[in-house]
Design a protein around this motif. Structure first.
Motif, PDB file in Angstrom:
ATOM      1  N   MET A  74     -11.199  -7.309  60.867  1.00 39.18           N
ATOM      2  CA  MET A  74     -11.994  -6.090  61.000  1.00 39.18           C
ATOM      3  C   MET A  74     -11.785  -5.383  62.329  1.00 39.18           C
ATOM      4  O   MET A  74     -12.484  -4.410  62.621  1.00 39.18           O
ATOM      5  CB  MET A  74     -13.479  -6.432  60.847  1.00 39.18           C
ATOM      6  N   ILE A  75     -10.815  -5.828  63.119  1.00 44.98           N
ATOM      7  CA  ILE A  75     -10.708  -5.298  64.482  1.00 44.98           C
ATOM      8  C   ILE A  75     -10.403  -3.814  64.498  1.00 44.98           C
ATOM      9  O   ILE A  75     -10.791  -3.087  65.415  1.00 44.98           O
ATOM     10  CB  ILE A  75      -9.662  -6.108  65.297  1.00 44.98           C
ATOM     11  N   LYS A  76      -9.695  -3.332  63.471  1.00 47.66           N
ATOM     12  CA  LYS A  76      -9.363  -1.909  63.426  1.00 47.66           C
ATOM     13  C   LYS A  76     -10.036  -1.196  62.260  1.00 47.66           C
ATOM     14  O   LYS A  76      -9.647  -0.098  61.890  1.00 47.66           O
ATOM     15  CB  LYS A  76      -7.844  -1.740  63.332  1.00 47.66           C
ATOM     16  N   ALA A  77     -11.037  -1.843  61.674  1.00 48.60           N
ATOM     17  CA  ALA A  77     -11.742  -1.218  60.557  1.00 48.60           C
ATOM     18  C   ALA A  77     -12.467   0.029  61.025  1.00 48.60           C
ATOM     19  O   ALA A  77     -12.901   0.138  62.178  1.00 48.60           O
ATOM     20  CB  ALA A  77     -12.741  -2.212  59.956  1.00 48.60           C
ATOM     21  N   GLY A  78     -12.595   0.983  60.144  1.00 48.74           N
ATOM     22  CA  GLY A  78     -13.246   2.236  60.493  1.00 48.74           C
ATOM     23  C   GLY A  78     -14.640   2.033  61.038  1.00 48.74           C
ATOM     24  O   GLY A  78     -15.461   1.359  60.412  1.00 48.74           O
ATOM     25  N   TYR A 106     -21.131  -4.735  72.283  1.00 46.43           N
ATOM     26  CA  TYR A 106     -20.708  -5.484  71.108  1.00 46.43           C
ATOM     27  C   TYR A 106     -20.323  -4.532  69.983  1.00 46.43           C
ATOM     28  O   TYR A 106     -20.873  -3.446  69.836  1.00 46.43           O
ATOM     29  CB  TYR A 106     -21.826  -6.416  70.617  1.00 46.43           C
ATOM     30  N   ARG A 107     -19.393  -4.988  69.145  1.00 50.09           N
ATOM     31  CA  ARG A 107     -18.981  -4.220  67.985  1.00 50.09           C
ATOM     32  C   ARG A 107     -20.069  -4.261  66.912  1.00 50.09           C
ATOM     33  O   ARG A 107     -20.826  -5.226  66.821  1.00 50.09           O
ATOM     34  CB  ARG A 107     -17.686  -4.795  67.404  1.00 50.09           C
ATOM     35  N   PRO A 108     -20.134  -3.222  66.051  1.00 46.70           N
ATOM     36  CA  PRO A 108     -21.134  -3.233  64.979  1.00 46.70           C
ATOM     37  C   PRO A 108     -20.867  -4.283  63.915  1.00 46.70           C
ATOM     38  O   PRO A 108     -21.764  -4.644  63.152  1.00 46.70           O
ATOM     39  CB  PRO A 108     -21.027  -1.815  64.387  1.00 46.70           C
ATOM     40  N   CYS A 109     -19.617  -4.780  63.861  1.00 47.13           N
ATOM     41  CA  CYS A 109     -19.268  -5.808  62.887  1.00 47.13           C
ATOM     42  C   CYS A 109     -18.372  -6.835  63.574  1.00 47.13           C
ATOM     43  O   CYS A 109     -17.605  -6.485  64.486  1.00 47.13           O
ATOM     44  CB  CYS A 109     -18.525  -5.165  61.715  1.00 47.13           C
ATOM     45  N   PRO A 110     -18.443  -8.109  63.198  1.00 49.02           N
ATOM     46  CA  PRO A 110     -17.545  -9.109  63.799  1.00 49.02           C
ATOM     47  C   PRO A 110     -16.083  -8.737  63.564  1.00 49.02           C
ATOM     48  O   PRO A 110     -15.753  -8.028  62.613  1.00 49.02           O
ATOM     49  CB  PRO A 110     -17.917 -10.395  63.049  1.00 49.02           C
ATOM     50  N   PHE A 134     -16.284 -14.690  62.578  1.00 57.16           N
ATOM     51  CA  PHE A 134     -15.723 -15.245  63.808  1.00 57.16           C
ATOM     52  C   PHE A 134     -15.726 -14.178  64.892  1.00 57.16           C
ATOM     53  O   PHE A 134     -15.433 -13.021  64.628  1.00 57.16           O
ATOM     54  CB  PHE A 134     -14.268 -15.701  63.618  1.00 57.16           C
ATOM     55  N   THR A 135     -16.058 -14.593  66.088  1.00 52.63           N
ATOM     56  CA  THR A 135     -15.792 -13.779  67.268  1.00 52.63           C
ATOM     57  C   THR A 135     -14.559 -14.371  67.931  1.00 52.63           C
ATOM     58  O   THR A 135     -14.490 -15.586  68.136  1.00 52.63           O
ATOM     59  CB  THR A 135     -16.978 -13.790  68.244  1.00 52.63           C
ATOM     60  N   VAL A 136     -13.579 -13.526  68.227  1.00 52.52           N
ATOM     61  CA  VAL A 136     -12.292 -13.996  68.747  1.00 52.52           C
ATOM     62  C   VAL A 136     -12.043 -13.381  70.119  1.00 52.52           C
ATOM     63  O   VAL A 136     -12.190 -12.170  70.298  1.00 52.52           O
ATOM     64  CB  VAL A 136     -11.146 -13.637  67.781  1.00 52.52           C
TER      65      VAL A 136
END
Length: 567
Positions: A92-96, A106-110, A149-151
């Motif tokens: 999900m790192i580049k998900a919209g 923090y990101r809105p999604c992992p 997962f958080t990476v």
């Protein structure tokens, strides 16, 4: 609703060194893991290392490698047991919408998600026909997430507290969107290490850092464990199951103890949302169900009580046949405890909680959703009368201690006098006995907005503790009435949240009891808030309700001052 807490019980605990190596020991045998490691392209069997690209220039390269490794593990070991059940690793790192970070960084999604389908998961509703046919990534939500997962790069990992603060919001959303969750487990991963995180109604738990290169079998078990096809192992209550059609829940069944003491399956009519401020706590969720034999509508309540607090069912048993009080149909014990899901070495470091389930008769909505002034007044009257019967009846003597607008329900359609208002939620109640005839007031028990002055003021140390008695609950009934008069109009419509009335009662909910006390004290007469309240009530409800407000206020003021020792 708030509960007492202790500074001796931290917000999270750290497991033993051996725990992460043992938690999923029964999931996979060592021999089959060795076969996998020998054959897998994700593991360099000669070098005895996972295949991470070198040099690692950015977190994204670790994410790509983690996804590749996790997919290979899940493909080999997480095998579907029936049609329509699957686990999918999604980057999900580049998900919209997921590139930007929020105000806390923090990101809105992992960044890595284990997407799931099966009896307890459902896809988010499509917003349009186009959305229904878009990519898999856009169909991911916290309602169909088995784990996450958080990476990070190993050099970027913070303290355990930092890790938990970053990963806790995701767990909270999973609890909210998967109401039959017992616990949530997730992983922090780097190119060298892993940590398993566990969230339940007692708080959080984190393992020490595990060297995944030195312990590849443990790493395989952790991935397979948090992605398991066994919903119970994932932390889901499998006594609640849905039929899934095209990714959406279409029908559900809840199995619990029936009135005859035997297991019974009830069709689920609806999940009754109960917004929660935090993961730790009672975690109350309710289900509207139908008795398949009588077709009667019932409510099943799931919650987590502290192990040292009496079970709600004990109070409901005493209330059998009492008008104005919720009536229990059945209850179920032995549903689990938070200590059963945690590292044994941490016992005593947190407040253990016990899963409770009670089936009750079904009633109307909260009293604040009245349809007429007569319905409102009759509901409050009957709830007060029910409270009086509980307190004063020989053999009962139960004090509620958490009177609030959400704990007074409108009676069922056509209810007779006495049952037009129903008192519910006895999780915080106290029963007076010869051995313990009274209970001390505690500012951490009850709903802050509706706590009496004596209760909210109990935070201040005193030589002689102030008791919580029936007068405090009656003061709470007054505050419920004032809350409704200042947030609603007489026709039941809601005033804007920024209007004067809602602004006044909003001040009572301050987490600092000292501030809440000062704001609430003002409504008892003579302050600007009191003067404004009279004006607002007169404008929206008329002179008769001003008279009711002032007479009830005078009584409460007199009682409150006497309890405070100023009279």
């Amino acid at each position: 609703m708030q509960e007492s807490s202790s500074n001796h019980n931290p917000k999270f605990t750290t497991t033993s060194e051996g725990y992460p190596h043992e938690i999923y020991r029964d999931v996979l045998e060592e021999a089959v893991i060795e076969d996998f490691l020998r054959d897998s392209d994700a593991f360099d069997h000669k070098e005895k290392m996972w295949a991470f690209p070198q040099p690692l220039a950015a977190t994204e390269s670790v994410v790509v490698a983690v996804c590749r490794i996790a997919r290979s593990i899940i493909k080999r070991f997480v095998v579907p047991t029936r049609s329509g059940v699957r686990r999918t690793v999604v980057n999900m790192i580049k998900a919209g919408g997921n590139e930007a970070v929020g105000e806390y960084g923090y990101r809105p999604c992992p960044v890595v998600v284990i997407q799931a389908s099966g009896p307890s998961f459902e896809d988010p509703p499509p917003t349009s026909q186009e959305a229904a046919t878009t990519s898999q990534q856009r169909q991911i939500s916290f309602s169909n997430m088995a784990s996450y997962f958080t990476v990070k790069l190993d050099s970027e990992v913070g303290t355990p507290r930092d890790i938990l603060e970053e990963m806790k919001p995701y767990a909270k959303k999973i609890f909210a969107d998967q109401p039959n969750r017992l616990y949530v487990r997730s992983l922090l991963l780097t190119e060298k290490h892993a940590r398993l995180l566990h969230f339940d109604r007692a708080g959080a738990q984190i393992t020490p850092s595990i060297d995944i290169q030195q312990h590849p079998s443990t790493f395989v078990r952790l991935i397979a464990g948090v992605a398991s096809m066994d919903e119970r192992l994932l932390g889901l209550d499998d006594s609640i199951q849905w039929t899934i059609i095209e990714g959406r829940k279409t029908a559900g069944v809840l199995t619990t103890t029936g009135a005859n003491g035997k297991a019974k399956a009830y069709p689920i009519l609806a999940h009754i949302p109960n917004p929660l401020e935090s993961i730790r706590g009672r975690g109350t969720t309710c289900w509207r169900v139908r008795d398949p034999d009588t077709l009667e509508e019932l409510v099943v309540k799931d919650s987590w009580r502290p192990q040292d607090r009496p079970a709600e069912q004990e109070f409901l048993k005493l209330a059998t046949g009492v008008p104005g009080v919720a009536q229990m149909v059945s209850f179920q014990n032995g549903r689990g405890e938070t200590k059963h899901y945690r590292c044994p070495t941490t016992a005593g470091q947190y407040h253990n909680r016990v899963a409770m389930r009670v089936t009750m008769k079904s009633y109307g909505r909260s009293v604040e959703f009245f349809s007429s002034v007569v319905e409102l007044l009759e509901a409050i009257r009957d709830a007060i009368a029910g409270h009086q019967r509980l307190v004063s009846s020989e053999g009962i003597k139960v004090l509620h201690r958490d009177i609030s607008h959400n704990n007074i329900l409108l009676g069922p359609a056509g209810a007779r006098e006495g049952n037009r208002g129903i008192l519910i939620d006895f999780d915080m109640s106290f029963r007076a006995t010869d051995e313990k005839p009274r209970v001390d007031a505690d500012a951490n028990v009850g709903t802050r907005t509706f706590q009496s002055l004596s209760v909210v003021g109990s935070f201040s140390p005193r030589d002689i503790p102030t008791p919580h008695d029936y007068l405090d609950d009656l003061e709470s009934f007054f505050l419920v009435l004032v809350y409704i008069l200042l947030t609603r109009r007489a026709d039941g419509t809601t005033l804007p949240s920024r209007a004067e009335g809602p602004s006044i009662v909003g001040k009572w909910d301050n987490p600092d009891p000292n501030i809440a006390y000062g704001k609430k004290d003002g409504i008892l007469g003579g302050s600007a808030d009191d003067i404004d309240a009279v004006r607002i009530i007169k404008a929206n409800w008329g002179p008769a309700f001003v008279s009711l407000y002032k007479r009830f206020q005078a009584w409460v003021c007199d009682v409150s001052r006497k309890k405070a020792g100023s009279d």
